[in-house]
Design a protein around this motif. Sequence first.
Motif, PDB file in Angstrom:
ATOM      1  N   GLU A  86       0.850  -1.188   0.000  1.00 12.63           N
ATOM      2  CA  GLU A  86       0.000   0.000   0.000  1.00 12.63           C
ATOM      3  C   GLU A  86       0.883   1.233   0.000  1.00 12.63           C
ATOM      4  O   GLU A  86       1.917   1.266   0.658  1.00 12.63           O
ATOM      5  CB  GLU A  86      -0.908   0.020   1.229  1.00 12.63           C
ATOM      6  CG  GLU A  86      -1.869   1.188   1.233  1.00 12.63           C
ATOM      7  CD  GLU A  86      -2.827   1.174   2.410  1.00 12.63           C
ATOM      8  OE1 GLU A  86      -3.447   2.230   2.632  1.00 12.63           O
ATOM      9  OE2 GLU A  86      -2.955   0.150   3.087  1.00 12.63           O
ATOM     10  N   ARG A  87       0.460   2.221  -0.753  1.00 18.21           N
ATOM     11  CA  ARG A  87       1.213   3.470  -0.817  1.00 18.21           C
ATOM     12  C   ARG A  87       0.229   4.629  -0.771  1.00 18.21           C
ATOM     13  O   ARG A  87      -0.761   4.628  -1.489  1.00 18.21           O
ATOM     14  CB  ARG A  87       2.045   3.536  -2.092  1.00 18.21           C
ATOM     15  CG  ARG A  87       2.924   4.766  -2.130  1.00 18.21           C
ATOM     16  CD  ARG A  87       3.770   4.836  -3.389  1.00 18.21           C
ATOM     17  NE  ARG A  87       4.691   5.943  -3.245  1.00 18.21           N
ATOM     18  CZ  ARG A  87       5.993   5.841  -3.128  1.00 18.21           C
ATOM     19  NH1 ARG A  87       6.557   4.657  -3.173  1.00 18.21           N
ATOM     20  NH2 ARG A  87       6.753   6.904  -2.996  1.00 18.21           N
ATOM     21  N   THR A  88       0.513   5.581   0.089  1.00 17.57           N
ATOM     22  CA  THR A  88      -0.240   6.823   0.137  1.00 17.57           C
ATOM     23  C   THR A  88       0.738   7.951  -0.175  1.00 17.57           C
ATOM     24  O   THR A  88       1.927   7.701  -0.408  1.00 17.57           O
ATOM     25  CB  THR A  88      -0.881   7.058   1.525  1.00 17.57           C
ATOM     26  OG1 THR A  88       0.159   7.281   2.485  1.00 17.57           O
ATOM     27  CG2 THR A  88      -1.730   5.867   1.947  1.00 17.57           C
ATOM     28  N   TYR A 128       1.691  -6.404   7.174  1.00 10.45           N
ATOM     29  CA  TYR A 128       2.871  -5.622   6.809  1.00 10.45           C
ATOM     30  C   TYR A 128       3.879  -5.698   7.944  1.00 10.45           C
ATOM     31  O   TYR A 128       3.508  -5.818   9.101  1.00 10.45           O
ATOM     32  CB  TYR A 128       2.528  -4.168   6.450  1.00 10.45           C
ATOM     33  CG  TYR A 128       2.115  -3.290   7.603  1.00 10.45           C
ATOM     34  CD1 TYR A 128       3.055  -2.529   8.285  1.00 10.45           C
ATOM     35  CD2 TYR A 128       0.789  -3.188   8.001  1.00 10.45           C
ATOM     36  CE1 TYR A 128       2.689  -1.706   9.339  1.00 10.45           C
ATOM     37  CE2 TYR A 128       0.410  -2.361   9.042  1.00 10.45           C
ATOM     38  CZ  TYR A 128       1.360  -1.634   9.708  1.00 10.45           C
ATOM     39  OH  TYR A 128       0.995  -0.820  10.752  1.00 10.45           O
TER      40      TYR A 128
END
Length: 80
Positions: free
Chosen positions: A36-38, A52
Motif C-alpha cells: 500500500e502506498r499513500t 505488513y
Amino acid sequence: MTAGGVSHLGGVEIGVQDLDLSAEFYEKVWALTPIERTRDAVYFRASGPEHYVLAIHRRLQAEFVRLRLGADDRDAVNGL
C-alpha cells in the motif's frame, strides 16, 4: 520472544526524509513487497503471516514511529 504475553514482533514503522528513495531501498535491497502506498507512507510485506512488517512515513527528520507487537490470544493481550 515470549515476555509478558508478547509472542512476536508484528512490524516496525519509521519516519524517513525521502520516501521514494527509502521505498526503493526496502523493495530492491531488502526484497520487501510494497502493498500500500499513500502520499505520505509506504507499507511493505515480507514472507511471514503479518499483513505488513515495515511502514515508512514521510517525516522532516528520520525517526522511530511505532513498534507493533503480537500476542497469542485475547487473554495475553488483556494481561499486558
